[in-house]
Motif scaffolding. Sequence first.
Motif: not given
Length: 331
Positions: A255-283
């Motif tokens: 739910x942290x996206x509601x506060x305009x941030x990503x909170x992550x614990x033991x997540x891979x770089x790839x999964x974080x990148x996928x979330x940024x790609x979706x959030x901003x519609x970028x590659x």
Amino acid sequence: MHMADNNQIPETDKKLAEQVGTALKQERSVKSIEDPLIDLIADHKRNLFLRYENELSKSKSQSWNNISEGIQKGKTDTPVESSDKINLRHLHSYKPSLLKVAAALLIAILLSVAYLQLDSDQPELLARAESNQVTYTLGDQTRIQLRPHSRLFVVSQTDEAERYRLEGEAFFDVTKQENRRFLVDAGPGVIEVTGTSFNIREWTGETVVYLKDGSLTLNSSEKPGKVVLKPGEAATVNPDFEISRPVQTNGNEFTSWQQDEIVFNNRTVQSIIKELEYHYSIDIQVPDRLKNEILGGTLSLENKEVSLENLGIVLGGNFSSIEGETYQFVE
């Protein structure tokens, strides 16, 4: 009726008839024959064509009426004298073309009706979020917060149930109503609640549901079976329509996206990148050796540049734009 003897036909008329017959057999235009009568017929043909061309340029419905009347009139006309027979022959020569136009118009109308009927069966778009979050409130005060690049559709509404379809991600705060079901179709999963708050994510190709309060049932849209979530639990329906067991989790990660941030614990770089790609519609492109690195912390979603800058610092480099909305990591 007495037929005239060929010997009684003037020589000039016989030659003209022979010329016309030869032209028709050779599929040449009779306009090539130099004769006042042929010129008269050709002029009449041009005028007739212009008249019908003008009629066909009107609205579809008016053209259809004119064509139908012309065809019916052609069927009911009584025999006419020889001079009028020439006109009637030209009118009949246009009937096949007019019928083709009429058929095309009729097909277009039928296709339009079929399209409208098909379109009316599609879910109605209720709310859309582009680059910013959007909050939509239903009539019963149920609040739905859409993450950027997400859409919500209404599938059906009855006294017994209301059903929606989500594309993307959203947080639902559903007002409890006795004896009325609230359902959401999202990717391969179907979520059913009465009164509760929860987050749904389907942009990863699977349906991920986190329950904050209340009670929730997660179903597969294609296979039998379901799981009931308790507050603080999350579960997934994968692309093969299989449901995972509920697990206790940190709700801020969902739910942290509601506060305009990503909170992550033991997540891979790839999964974080996928979330940024979706959030901003970028590659975003990073070397394969970095994709499986494990990170923990918080990443701001204030804007695209800040997010990429912060992630670049953590990875020991920076992201540069290489083409349009594509960004590449550079050490």
